[in-house]
Design a protein around this motif. Structure first.
Motif, PDB file in Angstrom:
ATOM      1  N   PRO A 159      11.548 -17.417  -5.358  1.00  0.00           N
ATOM      2  CA  PRO A 159      11.256 -18.366  -6.441  1.00  0.00           C
ATOM      3  C   PRO A 159      10.405 -17.781  -7.565  1.00  0.00           C
ATOM      4  CG  PRO A 159       9.919 -18.858  -4.494  1.00  0.00           C
ATOM      5  CD  PRO A 159      10.910 -17.818  -4.080  1.00  0.00           C
ATOM      6  N   ASP A 160       9.657 -16.727  -7.271  1.00  0.00           N
ATOM      7  CA  ASP A 160       8.794 -16.117  -8.283  1.00  0.00           C
ATOM      8  C   ASP A 160       8.850 -14.594  -8.139  1.00  0.00           C
ATOM      9  OD1 ASP A 160       6.962 -15.820 -10.319  1.00  0.00           O
ATOM     10  OD2 ASP A 160       5.217 -16.175  -9.033  1.00  0.00           O
ATOM     11  N   PRO A 161       9.976 -13.983  -8.477  1.00  0.00           N
ATOM     12  CA  PRO A 161      10.149 -12.546  -8.220  1.00  0.00           C
ATOM     13  C   PRO A 161       9.222 -11.687  -9.081  1.00  0.00           C
ATOM     14  CG  PRO A 161      11.969 -13.397  -9.543  1.00  0.00           C
ATOM     15  CD  PRO A 161      11.164 -14.585  -9.115  1.00  0.00           C
ATOM     16  N   ILE A 162       8.872 -10.525  -8.543  1.00  0.00           N
ATOM     17  CA  ILE A 162       8.082  -9.546  -9.273  1.00  0.00           C
ATOM     18  C   ILE A 162       8.992  -8.389  -9.659  1.00  0.00           C
ATOM     19  CG2 ILE A 162       5.912 -10.197  -8.180  1.00  0.00           C
ATOM     20  CD1 ILE A 162       6.242  -7.888  -6.243  1.00  0.00           C
ATOM     21  N   THR A 163       8.451  -7.406 -10.357  1.00  0.00           N
ATOM     22  CA  THR A 163       9.282  -6.315 -10.864  1.00  0.00           C
ATOM     23  C   THR A 163       9.723  -5.377  -9.742  1.00  0.00           C
ATOM     24  OG1 THR A 163       7.399  -4.839 -11.258  1.00  0.00           O
ATOM     25  CG2 THR A 163       7.990  -6.370 -13.029  1.00  0.00           C
ATOM     26  N   LEU A 164      10.815  -4.668  -9.989  1.00  0.00           N
ATOM     27  CA  LEU A 164      11.286  -3.670  -9.035  1.00  0.00           C
ATOM     28  C   LEU A 164      10.226  -2.604  -8.817  1.00  0.00           C
ATOM     29  CD1 LEU A 164      13.433  -2.326  -7.275  1.00  0.00           C
ATOM     30  CD2 LEU A 164      14.433  -1.342  -9.350  1.00  0.00           C
ATOM     31  N   ARG A 165       9.539  -2.224  -9.876  1.00  0.00           N
ATOM     32  CA  ARG A 165       8.480  -1.218  -9.753  1.00  0.00           C
ATOM     33  C   ARG A 165       7.394  -1.688  -8.783  1.00  0.00           C
ATOM     34  NH1 ARG A 165       3.569   0.021 -12.324  1.00  0.00           N
ATOM     35  NH2 ARG A 165       3.140   2.265 -12.453  1.00  0.00           N
ATOM     36  N   ALA A 166       7.005  -2.961  -8.871  1.00  0.00           N
ATOM     37  CA  ALA A 166       5.984  -3.501  -7.968  1.00  0.00           C
ATOM     38  C   ALA A 166       6.491  -3.538  -6.527  1.00  0.00           C
ATOM     39  CB  ALA A 166       5.572  -4.896  -8.416  1.00  0.00           C
ATOM     40  N   LEU A 167       7.768  -3.855  -6.348  1.00  0.00           N
ATOM     41  CA  LEU A 167       8.336  -3.858  -4.994  1.00  0.00           C
ATOM     42  C   LEU A 167       8.332  -2.453  -4.402  1.00  0.00           C
ATOM     43  CD1 LEU A 167      11.408  -6.251  -5.321  1.00  0.00           C
ATOM     44  CD2 LEU A 167       9.183  -6.757  -4.299  1.00  0.00           C
ATOM     45  N   ARG A 168       8.744  -1.486  -5.211  1.00  0.00           N
ATOM     46  CA  ARG A 168       8.778  -0.092  -4.732  1.00  0.00           C
ATOM     47  C   ARG A 168       7.380   0.405  -4.402  1.00  0.00           C
ATOM     48  NH1 ARG A 168      12.585   1.511  -9.160  1.00  0.00           N
ATOM     49  NH2 ARG A 168      10.707   2.293 -10.174  1.00  0.00           N
ATOM     50  N   LYS A 169       6.400  -0.055  -5.142  1.00  0.00           N
ATOM     51  CA  LYS A 169       5.039   0.438  -4.986  1.00  0.00           C
ATOM     52  C   LYS A 169       4.300  -0.229  -3.832  1.00  0.00           C
ATOM     53  CE  LYS A 169       1.004   1.294  -7.958  1.00  0.00           C
ATOM     54  NZ  LYS A 169       0.425   1.033  -9.297  1.00  0.00           N
ATOM     55  N   ASN A 170       4.491  -1.542  -3.688  1.00  0.00           N
ATOM     56  CA  ASN A 170       3.631  -2.305  -2.782  1.00  0.00           C
ATOM     57  C   ASN A 170       4.301  -2.891  -1.559  1.00  0.00           C
ATOM     58  OD1 ASN A 170       1.565  -1.929  -4.662  1.00  0.00           O
ATOM     59  ND2 ASN A 170       2.037  -3.829  -5.740  1.00  0.00           N
ATOM     60  N   HIS A 171       5.629  -3.067  -1.569  1.00  0.00           N
ATOM     61  CA  HIS A 171       6.243  -3.856  -0.505  1.00  0.00           C
ATOM     62  C   HIS A 171       7.319  -3.114   0.294  1.00  0.00           C
ATOM     63  CE1 HIS A 171       3.996  -7.299  -1.878  1.00  0.00           C
ATOM     64  NE2 HIS A 171       4.450  -7.115  -3.111  1.00  0.00           N
ATOM     65  N   PRO A 186       7.639   0.132   0.840  1.00  0.00           N
ATOM     66  CA  PRO A 186       7.068   1.132   1.754  1.00  0.00           C
ATOM     67  C   PRO A 186       6.527   0.525   3.050  1.00  0.00           C
ATOM     68  CG  PRO A 186       6.350   1.566  -0.488  1.00  0.00           C
ATOM     69  CD  PRO A 186       7.031   0.229  -0.505  1.00  0.00           C
ATOM     70  N   LYS A 187       5.964  -0.693   2.960  1.00  0.00           N
ATOM     71  CA  LYS A 187       5.415  -1.334   4.156  1.00  0.00           C
ATOM     72  C   LYS A 187       6.531  -1.650   5.156  1.00  0.00           C
ATOM     73  CE  LYS A 187       1.544  -2.660   5.998  1.00  0.00           C
ATOM     74  NZ  LYS A 187       0.450  -1.709   6.194  1.00  0.00           N
ATOM     75  N   LEU A 188       7.673  -2.097   4.668  1.00  0.00           N
ATOM     76  CA  LEU A 188       8.795  -2.386   5.562  1.00  0.00           C
ATOM     77  C   LEU A 188       9.281  -1.116   6.250  1.00  0.00           C
ATOM     78  CD1 LEU A 188      10.895  -4.879   3.388  1.00  0.00           C
ATOM     79  CD2 LEU A 188       9.234  -5.404   5.183  1.00  0.00           C
ATOM     80  N   GLU A 189       9.223   0.005   5.539  1.00  0.00           N
ATOM     81  CA  GLU A 189       9.614   1.284   6.146  1.00  0.00           C
ATOM     82  C   GLU A 189       8.597   1.736   7.182  1.00  0.00           C
ATOM     83  OE1 GLU A 189      11.445   4.431   3.675  1.00  0.00           O
ATOM     84  OE2 GLU A 189      10.946   3.121   1.985  1.00  0.00           O
ATOM     85  N   HIS A 190       7.304   1.633   6.853  1.00  0.00           N
ATOM     86  CA  HIS A 190       6.270   2.102   7.775  1.00  0.00           C
ATOM     87  C   HIS A 190       6.281   1.343   9.094  1.00  0.00           C
ATOM     88  CE1 HIS A 190       4.961   4.597   4.632  1.00  0.00           C
ATOM     89  NE2 HIS A 190       4.193   3.749   3.990  1.00  0.00           N
ATOM     90  N   TYR A 191       6.689   0.077   9.040  1.00  0.00           N
ATOM     91  CA  TYR A 191       6.738  -0.717  10.256  1.00  0.00           C
ATOM     92  C   TYR A 191       8.112  -0.715  10.904  1.00  0.00           C
ATOM     93  CZ  TYR A 191       1.970  -2.234  10.199  1.00  0.00           C
ATOM     94  OH  TYR A 191       0.604  -2.229  10.268  1.00  0.00           O
ATOM     95  N   ASN A 192       8.932   0.242  10.483  1.00  0.00           N
ATOM     96  CA  ASN A 192      10.245   0.459  11.115  1.00  0.00           C
ATOM     97  C   ASN A 192      11.117  -0.796  11.089  1.00  0.00           C
ATOM     98  OD1 ASN A 192       9.627   3.182  11.861  1.00  0.00           O
ATOM     99  ND2 ASN A 192       8.393   2.371  13.546  1.00  0.00           N
ATOM    100  N   LEU A 193      10.997  -1.560  10.016  1.00  0.00           N
ATOM    101  CA  LEU A 193      11.864  -2.716   9.847  1.00  0.00           C
ATOM    102  C   LEU A 193      13.115  -2.341   9.060  1.00  0.00           C
ATOM    103  CD1 LEU A 193       9.232  -5.489   9.065  1.00  0.00           C
ATOM    104  CD2 LEU A 193      10.374  -5.027  11.242  1.00  0.00           C
ATOM    105  N   ILE A 194      12.970  -1.453   8.083  1.00  0.00           N
ATOM    106  CA  ILE A 194      14.117  -0.958   7.337  1.00  0.00           C
ATOM    107  C   ILE A 194      14.023   0.566   7.266  1.00  0.00           C
ATOM    108  CG2 ILE A 194      14.295  -3.057   5.943  1.00  0.00           C
ATOM    109  CD1 ILE A 194      13.120  -1.455   3.592  1.00  0.00           C
ATOM    110  N   GLU A 195      15.121   1.195   6.953  1.00  0.00           N
ATOM    111  CA  GLU A 195      15.135   2.637   6.728  1.00  0.00           C
ATOM    112  C   GLU A 195      15.975   2.924   5.489  1.00  0.00           C
ATOM    113  OE1 GLU A 195      16.474   3.956  10.503  1.00  0.00           O
ATOM    114  OE2 GLU A 195      18.592   3.559  10.110  1.00  0.00           O
ATOM    115  N   THR A 196      15.736   4.073   4.893  1.00  0.00           N
ATOM    116  CA  THR A 196      16.410   4.408   3.641  1.00  0.00           C
ATOM    117  C   THR A 196      17.173   5.717   3.772  1.00  0.00           C
ATOM    118  OG1 THR A 196      14.498   5.627   2.782  1.00  0.00           O
ATOM    119  CG2 THR A 196      14.613   3.266   2.300  1.00  0.00           C
TER     120      THR A 196
END
Length: 336
Positions: free
Chosen positions: A296-308, A310-320
């Motif tokens: 409902p209130d999206p942020i920029t792609l840059r903010a997602l790449r910077k802050n969110h 990486p956290k999903l990767e570190h916790y082994n929820l997603i991989e790239t």
């Protein structure tokens, strides 16, 4: 079979810390000035999930409290308290023993801390890279006598978010690195938990070694797997854990840890994860398009790449995976 199930909970703090002597020494050195009535050094703990960062931080504070009984200490889990106001409110409540009104302004909370902290104190900020506004570290740094232990996965994900003024003020301090545990160390951790939490003879060392081999250095998953295996054995009416249950127990433990992690995601991370879960694999542009439509209130792609992300990767929820169209995101593969 299970004699004390609390031994296998995340909150359990063992009497002795296995395989982290150098890290314990560094953190206790950082806190040592408190014994002389002086502010401790700020301390940053970096490393992968399940590597013992939180355990070392809590154990170091426990050691300090044995030397200085009344040292003010606080623990803030930034998964839960991720806003500037909630961090300051919890710190004021715990360190200054102050009842602060809900939604009090940040300046009032900082003043409460400054007025109420009459001796050097320490606050543990766990999962500090989850903070909505990492500049709250500057607020805490401004409180005379207060030092922190900040726990995060990667240094770059935390410090890169700070503006230059804040970065120059607070980035000085101990930096303690944690690698993944070795198989031998995880086995020793499990052996000690077994001695405290299971009936004598409930599991052979070879079974513990098998669990350790399967968890890729993640002690949290290993401890969970041992508890799951014990429960499975109890349900079958067994007095020992048979090796045949280990592989399934590790998979179940991974799923349990994953569920707990997903339940703690903030709203941006949750939407990203659900997009990948439902529509992945997705290239970065496609992921962002779906995220924009779903949030409902999206942020920029840059903010997602910077802050969110990486956290999903570190916790082994997603991989790239990087290819001709850039990064592709998919759900992380399960153990085995």
């Amino acid at each position: 079979m299970l004699r004390d199930a609390t031994v296998f909970e995340d909150e359990h703090l063992p009497r002795e810390i296995v395989g982290r002597n150098s890290q314990m020494n560094e953190v206790t050195d950082a806190l040592a000035p408190v014994e002389d009535g002086v502010r401790a050094e700020n301390c940053f703990l970096f490393g992968p999930s399940g590597a013992g960062k939180t355990t070392v931080a809590r154990a170091a504070v426990r050691e300090l409290r044995r030397e200085v009984l009344d040292v003010p200490t606080a623990y803030v889990n930034c998964w839960k308290d991720y806003t500037r106001s909630s961090v300051l409110e919890r710190a004021a409540n715990t360190l200054a023993d102050a009842a602060v009104p809900k939604n009090a302004p940040a300046r009032e909370l900082i003043d409460t801390l400054q007025d109420g902290l009459d001796s050097p104190g320490v606050v543990i900020l766990d999962e500090v890279d989850q903070l909505q506004d990492a500049d709250v570290l500057y607020d805490l740094h401004s409180v005379p006598g207060l030092a922190w232990i900040c726990i995060a996965n990667r240094e770059v994900d935390l410090l890169a978010r700070l503006d230059e003024r804040v970065h120059s003020r607070i980035s000085v301090g101990y930096r303690v690195q944690f690698d993944r545990y070795t198989v031998d160390t995880v086995t020793e951790i499990l052996d000690r938990r077994t001695a405290q939490g299971l009936e004598p003879g409930a599991v052979e060392r070879g079974t513990l070694e098998r669990i350790a081999e399967l968890v890729d250095g993640d002690a949290r998953q290993a401890i969970t797997a041992l508890r799951v295996a014990a429960r499975k054995s109890e349900r079958e009416g067994l007095s020992t854990i048979p090796p045949r249950l280990v592989d399934d127990a590790v998979l179940d433990a991974e799923a349990e840890v994953r569920r707990k992690t997903i339940s703690k995601l903030n709203d941006h991370q949750r939407v990203l994860y659900e997009c990948v879960e439902e529509h992945g694999p997705l290239i970065q542009k496609a992921l962002y398009d779906r995220y924009q439509r779903a949030h409902p209130d999206p942020i920029t792609l840059r903010a997602l790449r910077k802050n969110h992300l990486p956290k999903l990767e570190h916790y082994n929820l997603i991989e790239t995976e990087r290819g001709g169209e850039g990064k592709t995101y998919r759900l992380a593969s399960r153990t085995g």
